[in-house]
Design a protein around this motif. Structure first.
Motif, PDB file in Angstrom:
ATOM      1  N   ASP A 119      12.297   6.832  29.255  1.00 16.02           N
ATOM      2  CA  ASP A 119      12.550   6.213  27.760  1.00 16.02           C
ATOM      3  C   ASP A 119      11.279   5.369  27.071  1.00 16.02           C
ATOM      4  N   MET A 120      10.626   4.613  27.825  1.00 20.74           N
ATOM      5  CA  MET A 120       9.355   3.975  27.477  1.00 20.74           C
ATOM      6  C   MET A 120       8.264   5.030  27.074  1.00 20.74           C
ATOM      7  N   ALA A 121       8.214   6.106  27.700  1.00 19.54           N
ATOM      8  CA  ALA A 121       7.077   7.238  27.519  1.00 19.54           C
ATOM      9  C   ALA A 121       7.603   7.786  26.202  1.00 19.54           C
ATOM     10  N   ARG A 154      11.280  -2.423  32.179  1.00 22.36           N
ATOM     11  CA  ARG A 154      11.094  -1.757  30.854  1.00 22.36           C
ATOM     12  C   ARG A 154       9.607  -2.363  30.131  1.00 22.36           C
ATOM     13  N   GLN A 155       9.893  -3.596  30.194  1.00 17.51           N
ATOM     14  CA  GLN A 155       8.887  -4.545  29.365  1.00 17.51           C
ATOM     15  C   GLN A 155       7.552  -4.174  30.068  1.00 17.51           C
ATOM     16  N   VAL A 156       7.572  -4.154  31.473  1.00 19.15           N
ATOM     17  CA  VAL A 156       6.078  -3.886  31.996  1.00 19.15           C
ATOM     18  C   VAL A 156       5.631  -2.488  31.788  1.00 19.15           C
ATOM     19  N   GLY A 172      -5.508  -9.117  20.760  1.00 17.76           N
ATOM     20  CA  GLY A 172      -4.485  -9.240  21.830  1.00 17.76           C
ATOM     21  C   GLY A 172      -4.626 -10.841  22.063  1.00 17.76           C
ATOM     22  N   THR A 173      -3.541 -11.049  22.592  1.00 17.53           N
ATOM     23  CA  THR A 173      -3.276 -12.592  23.382  1.00 17.53           C
ATOM     24  C   THR A 173      -3.844 -13.006  24.684  1.00 17.53           C
ATOM     25  N   GLY A 174      -4.016 -11.703  25.491  1.00 17.37           N
ATOM     26  CA  GLY A 174      -4.400 -12.205  26.833  1.00 17.37           C
ATOM     27  C   GLY A 174      -3.144 -12.348  27.862  1.00 17.37           C
ATOM     28  N   LEU A 175      -2.115 -12.266  27.169  1.00 17.39           N
ATOM     29  CA  LEU A 175      -0.759 -12.599  28.023  1.00 17.39           C
ATOM     30  C   LEU A 175       0.047 -11.306  28.604  1.00 17.39           C
ATOM     31  N   GLY A 176      -0.022 -10.158  28.206  1.00 15.41           N
ATOM     32  CA  GLY A 176       0.524  -9.031  28.663  1.00 15.41           C
ATOM     33  C   GLY A 176       0.635  -8.781  29.997  1.00 15.41           C
ATOM     34  N   LEU A 177      -0.777  -8.635  30.416  1.00 15.89           N
ATOM     35  CA  LEU A 177      -0.782  -8.358  32.009  1.00 15.89           C
ATOM     36  C   LEU A 177      -0.366  -9.368  32.758  1.00 15.89           C
ATOM     37  N   ILE A 195       6.784  -8.498  37.910  1.00 15.36           N
ATOM     38  CA  ILE A 195       6.852  -7.576  39.138  1.00 15.36           C
ATOM     39  C   ILE A 195       6.872  -8.527  40.559  1.00 15.36           C
ATOM     40  N   VAL A 196       6.351  -9.672  40.346  1.00 22.43           N
ATOM     41  CA  VAL A 196       6.456 -10.589  41.770  1.00 22.43           C
ATOM     42  C   VAL A 196       7.953 -10.783  41.942  1.00 22.43           C
TER      43      VAL A 196
END
Length: 310
Positions: free
Chosen positions: A166-168, A201-203, A265-270, A277-278
């Motif tokens: 779906d995300m792809a 999905r967000q990840v 970029g905000t540097g918050l995505g990863l 994930i944790v």
């Protein structure tokens, strides 16, 4: 912490076996003769194999312990930053709301001004730019709150391959225009997993968007799913982009760290991806080589802790 390398294992074995032969063989040589002493050699050989196997297991356990310690430190650091970020975000949102209201008021005042007034267009352009920057700040604060949010995941059964697909398809609309195909390598017998689909999905979307940005033009993104070990599934998203410098690999999950140019970029995505994930009981790892590309591997349990009954 004691670390045992393969070199240390060899040294221990090489020292232990001769010592054993000497301690057991010498008395037998004296009291029973050389033939009896030779019987020590098979015993020493078996002990050599046993000691070597044991030391390898110890070394593996030590390596796993070090990895878990690093993961714990990273999680504690991110949790502390998350609490701080939530407070900052709430404090910033209040003046941003006031600024947005003032912009709307100023626009209303301009509605009754004739178009030939001096400096009118410049003033309107300035207001529009202020509005754009306020919206950008609001987006950053929302991401900060997402990063700091402590809500429990809503666990339900999901098909990992379908979530990824779906995300792809969503990202493929943009990537195809840049000459970036998305290559699928899904494991067809992947079992359903118990997770929070919206969070996952967000990840996936964030990792795919980062891959497209890293390539820019004429590369490829590969998505793989597999079962690395019993009770787990793994998703690997690889790109042929610019890669990440070795000195930056330990920082990419830190809030506000970004390799993108200012304003991109905000540097918050990863950081948010790591936090999600944790919370889902998994872990995320990165492997990259400058000039060749980057791979993000996400491992998730098939059964979430709250769902596993046996």
């Amino acid at each position: 912490m004691l670390k045992i390398s393969s070199y240390s294992i060899r040294r221990i074995c090489l020292c232990a076996v001769p010592a054993m032969v000497l301690l057991l063989g010498a008395p037998l040589w004296v009291f029973a003769g050389p033939e009896a002493a030779l019987l020590v050699l098979p015993v020493a050989g078996a002990c050599f194999v046993a000691i070597r196997s044991l030391m390898k297991q110890v070394a593996t356990a030590r390596a796993q312990e070090c990895f878990l310690d690093e993961q714990l430190i990273q999680s504690q650091k991110l949790a502390a930053i998350g609490e701080l970020s939530a407070g900052i975000a709430h404090e910033i949102n209040n003046p941003l709301a006031i600024i947005a209201q003032e912009i709307e008021w100023a626009r209303l005042q301009f509605d009754g001004v004739t178009s030939d007034s001096p400096g009118l267009e410049e003033a309107r352009d300035s207001l529009n730019e202020i509005a754009v920057q306020v919206e950008r700040c609001r987006e950053i604060t929302h991401k900060l709150l997402d990063f700091a949010r402590k809500r429990d995941p809503l666990i339900q059964g999901a098909d990992l391959n379908k979530l990824i697909e779906d995300m792809a398809k969503l990202v493929e609309k943009e990537s195809s225009q840049k000459g970036i195909p998305i290559i699928r390598d899904y494991r067809t017998d992947l079992p359903p997993i118990f997770t929070d689909p919206p969070l996952l999905r967000q990840v996936i979307l964030n990792l795919l968007n980062n891959a497209v940005y890293a390539i820019q033009q004429n590369g490829a993104i590969t998505i793989r799913t597999r079962i690395p070990e019993s009770g787990q599934v793994e998703m690997v998203i690889s790109d042929t982009g610019v890669g990440i410098r070795k000195e930056d690999l330990d920082k990419i999950f830190n809030p506000f760290f970004t390799t993108k140019p200012p304003g991109k970029g905000t540097g918050l995505g990863l950081s948010i991806c790591h936090s999600i994930i944790v919370r889902l009981g998994g872990r995320i790892a990165v492997d990259s080589e400058p000039g060749k590309g980057t791979s993000f591997a996400v491992r998730l349990p098939i059964f979430h802790n709250a769902q596993k009954k046996d």
